[in-house]
Design a protein around this motif. Structure first.
Motif, PDB file in Angstrom:
ATOM      1  N   THR A  36       0.844  -1.205   0.000  1.00 19.41           N
ATOM      2  CA  THR A  36       0.000   0.000   0.000  1.00 19.41           C
ATOM      3  C   THR A  36       0.873   1.246   0.000  1.00 19.41           C
ATOM      4  O   THR A  36       0.972   1.951  -1.006  1.00 19.41           O
ATOM      5  CB  THR A  36      -0.928   0.009   1.225  1.00 19.41           C
ATOM      6  OG1 THR A  36      -0.141  -0.086   2.417  1.00 19.41           O
ATOM      7  CG2 THR A  36      -1.922  -1.134   1.161  1.00 19.41           C
ATOM      8  N   ARG A  59       3.358  12.122  15.896  1.00 15.31           N
ATOM      9  CA  ARG A  59       1.983  11.620  15.875  1.00 15.31           C
ATOM     10  C   ARG A  59       1.411  11.704  17.278  1.00 15.31           C
ATOM     11  O   ARG A  59       2.060  11.314  18.243  1.00 15.31           O
ATOM     12  CB  ARG A  59       2.010  10.167  15.411  1.00 15.31           C
ATOM     13  CG  ARG A  59       0.653   9.456  15.309  1.00 15.31           C
ATOM     14  CD  ARG A  59       0.884   8.050  14.756  1.00 15.31           C
ATOM     15  NE  ARG A  59      -0.289   7.201  14.712  1.00 15.31           N
ATOM     16  CZ  ARG A  59      -0.834   6.747  13.575  1.00 15.31           C
ATOM     17  NH1 ARG A  59      -0.340   7.111  12.419  1.00 15.31           N
ATOM     18  NH2 ARG A  59      -1.860   5.930  13.608  1.00 15.31           N
ATOM     19  N   HIS A  68       1.672  -5.452  12.224  1.00 17.09           N
ATOM     20  CA  HIS A  68       1.897  -6.269  11.029  1.00 17.09           C
ATOM     21  C   HIS A  68       2.470  -7.622  11.429  1.00 17.09           C
ATOM     22  O   HIS A  68       3.420  -7.694  12.228  1.00 17.09           O
ATOM     23  CB  HIS A  68       2.853  -5.542  10.079  1.00 17.09           C
ATOM     24  CG  HIS A  68       2.292  -4.247   9.541  1.00 17.09           C
ATOM     25  ND1 HIS A  68       2.064  -3.143  10.333  1.00 17.09           N
ATOM     26  CD2 HIS A  68       1.901  -3.893   8.295  1.00 17.09           C
ATOM     27  CE1 HIS A  68       1.555  -2.168   9.587  1.00 17.09           C
ATOM     28  NE2 HIS A  68       1.445  -2.590   8.343  1.00 17.09           N
ATOM     29  N   SER A 182      -4.412   0.465   3.555  1.00 18.51           N
ATOM     30  CA  SER A 182      -5.277  -0.711   3.671  1.00 18.51           C
ATOM     31  C   SER A 182      -6.691  -0.323   4.109  1.00 18.51           C
ATOM     32  O   SER A 182      -6.917   0.739   4.698  1.00 18.51           O
ATOM     33  CB  SER A 182      -4.679  -1.680   4.695  1.00 18.51           C
ATOM     34  OG  SER A 182      -4.623  -1.074   5.973  1.00 18.51           O
TER      35      SER A 182
HETATM   36  O1  TXA Z   1      -1.803   0.326   4.423  1.00 17.04           O
HETATM   37  C1  TXA Z   1      -1.688   0.606   5.617  1.00 17.04           C
HETATM   38  O2  TXA Z   1      -2.574   0.351   6.439  1.00 17.04           O
HETATM   39  C2  TXA Z   1      -0.388   1.275   6.083  1.00 17.04           C
HETATM   40  C3  TXA Z   1       0.745   0.267   5.905  1.00 17.04           C
HETATM   41  C4  TXA Z   1       2.050   0.811   6.433  1.00 17.04           C
HETATM   42  O3  TXA Z   1       0.407  -0.941   6.496  1.00 17.04           O
HETATM   43  N1  TXA Z   1      -0.500   1.720   7.422  1.00 17.04           N
HETATM   44  C5  TXA Z   1      -1.273   2.771   7.798  1.00 17.04           C
HETATM   45  O4  TXA Z   1      -1.184   3.073   9.149  1.00 17.04           O
HETATM   46  O5  TXA Z   1      -1.963   3.404   7.027  1.00 17.04           O
HETATM   47  P1  TXA Z   1      -1.760   4.416   9.764  1.00 17.04           P
HETATM   48  O6  TXA Z   1      -1.267   4.442  11.165  1.00 17.04           O
HETATM   49  O7  TXA Z   1      -1.391   5.574   8.923  1.00 17.04           O
HETATM   50  O8  TXA Z   1      -3.310   4.196   9.799  1.00 17.04           O
HETATM   51  C6  TXA Z   1      -3.869   3.279  10.721  1.00 17.04           C
HETATM   52  C7  TXA Z   1      -5.343   3.470  10.822  1.00 17.04           C
HETATM   53  C8  TXA Z   1      -5.677   4.766  11.514  1.00 17.04           C
HETATM   54  O9  TXA Z   1      -6.793   5.337  10.845  1.00 17.04           O
HETATM   55  C9  TXA Z   1      -6.050   4.303  12.913  1.00 17.04           C
HETATM   56  O10 TXA Z   1      -6.924   5.189  13.561  1.00 17.04           O
HETATM   57  C10 TXA Z   1      -6.690   2.955  12.628  1.00 17.04           C
HETATM   58  O11 TXA Z   1      -5.906   2.406  11.596  1.00 17.04           O
HETATM   59  N2  TXA Z   1      -6.627   2.068  13.808  1.00 17.04           N
HETATM   60  C11 TXA Z   1      -5.540   1.500  14.353  1.00 17.04           C
HETATM   61  N3  TXA Z   1      -5.871   0.771  15.466  1.00 17.04           N
HETATM   62  C12 TXA Z   1      -7.210   0.893  15.599  1.00 17.04           C
HETATM   63  C13 TXA Z   1      -8.149   0.374  16.537  1.00 17.04           C
HETATM   64  N4  TXA Z   1      -7.782  -0.395  17.552  1.00 17.04           N
HETATM   65  N5  TXA Z   1      -9.442   0.714  16.361  1.00 17.04           N
HETATM   66  C14 TXA Z   1      -9.825   1.490  15.333  1.00 17.04           C
HETATM   67  N6  TXA Z   1      -8.990   2.008  14.416  1.00 17.04           N
HETATM   68  C15 TXA Z   1      -7.691   1.722  14.541  1.00 17.04           C
END
Ligand code: TXA
Ligand code: MG
Length: 351
Positions: A36, A59, A68, A182
């Motif tokens: 991604t 952040r 992951h 994703s």
């Molecule tokens: O494609 C992707 O998902 C990329 C690659 C590096 O894997 N990662 C990514 O991570 O986009 P990030 O941190 O930019 O976005 C993670 C999303 C955020 O919107 C966050 O709020 C949500 O996932 N998230 C993470 N843990 C969560 C949880 N326990 N409950 C609800 N949302 C969660």
């Protein structure tokens, strides 16, 4: 100093992967390609290592990270009780761009989940990411490897632009395939709910699950948006992005009027366009930056090119960027979501 280590995206060199894995095992950060966007990884079971991610990205601690894994069989390391549905989805979509929200196992530090009792997990499909996860033999917490709130990185150069000097290593596996993040699917709600549309389409999920809810997005295409209006921005370029939505003819006319007005005001203008738009905007090619992202009927090409185009327009100090939504099918749903989040202003045209 940030080291950039090139790796073959299809057959990553084991000695290079081993160097990156050793850093992760030592509690350090490594940026790496996924299918991604580039991720910024740390040992997900080490709260001190995870805190370095938040510091490097600036952040806020309230935004949880995705963990992951190299294979679905590792789920019980980070998830308390894996529901049957999660195994089914894993079998169908992993490795791939689907993130599942599941109950958190006690081993996962609350820094990863921002204090939530749930954890986000996925098995990425990129050979470099998989090789790194396997070699490190650890669950790896990794958000997108950009400064918080800015456009996600789809190349190692994008990672450096945001994080140079703040992290020890970037594995450079070339540009990423999908280009948008994703799909985040919550399996702890009453009904499976898409929290963030992304690389796995709603249609593909519904083929397995039946009807899937889409959480109310501040930005989703279906949501009535005040016209024009201000929205919470994320994935945002520095330029003022104006997003046009509505019937194609009305959208093109409104974009051309806005383009003329911006040029008259002496602004540097950029446009995010499809192939079909090219002839319509060709007359302005000398006076504005035209970014042709792909054919309208192929949102995959558009998605892959989107973030790089936004960064190029920022690098050229473009002041205003004009874009329009795509049909909200397939990857178009995720692209429209990111365009809305990048937009400073939305112009919604009626039939
Ligand atoms: O494609 C992707 O998902 C990329 C690659 C590096 O894997 N990662 C990514 O991570 O986009 P990030 O941190 O930019 O976005 C993670 C999303 C955020 O919107 C966050 O709020 C949500 O996932 N998230 C993470 N843990 C969560 C949880 N326990 N409950 C609800 N949302 C969660
Ligand atoms: Mg992100």
């Amino acid at each position: 100093m940030t080291r950039v280590l090139p790796v073959d995206p299809h057959h990553p060199q084991p000695d290079r992967i081993a160097q990156a894995a050793a850093l992760l095992q030592a509690g350090e950060l490594v940026a790496f390609p996924t299918e991604t966007v580039y991720g910024l990884g740390a040992n997900a079971l080490d709260a001190t290592a995870v805190s370095k991610i938040f510091a490097a990205k600036e952040r806020p601690a309230y935004d949880p990270l995705i963990v992951h894994l190299h294979e679905a069989d590792a789920l019980p390391r980070v998830v308390r009780a894996v529901p049957a549905l999660a195994w089914r989805l894993a079998e169908r979509f992993w490795p791939g761009p689907l993130t599942l929200i599941l109950p958190r196992a006690a081993a996962v530090p609350t820094a990863v989940t921002a204090g939530l009792e749930t954890v986000a997990v996925r098995v990425p499909a990129h050979p470099v990411a998989l090789a790194l996860l396997r070699a490190a033999a650890l669950p790896v917490a990794a958000p997108s490897a950009n400064r918080f709130g800015y456009t996600s990185p789809t190349t190692a150069a994008h990672v450096l632009a945001d994080l140079e000097g703040r992290i020890p290593l970037v594995l450079d596996g070339g540009p990423t395939q999908i280009g948008v993040e994703s799909t985040v699917l919550d399996l702890t709600a009453d009904q499976p709910t898409i929290l963030r549309p992304g690389g796995v389409t709603r249609e593909a999920l519904e083929a397995v699950l039946g009807p899937v809810r889409l959480a109310r997005q501040p930005a989703a295409e279906e949501t009535a948006v005040p016209s024009p209006g201000l929205l919470p921005r994320h994935y945002a370029p520095h330029a003022h992005l104006v997003l046009f939505a509505g019937p194609p003819l009305a959208v093109r006319n409104a974009m051309q009027r806005r383009l003329e007005a911006a040029l008259r005001a002496g602004q540097r203008v950029g446009l995010l366009l499809t192939e079909a738009d090219r002839p319509l905007f060709a007359p302005w090619a000398g006076r504005a930056r035209l970014e042709i992202l792909g054919p309208a009927e192929d949102p995959a090409a558009f998605g892959q090119a989107l973030y790089a185009a936004l960064r190029r327009l920022d690098a050229a100090e473009t002041e205003i960027v004009l874009a329009h939504t795509l049909p909200p099918r397939g990857l178009g749903l995720a692209i429209n979501n990111r365009l809305h989040k990048a937009a400073a202003e939305v112009v919604r045209l009626e039939d």
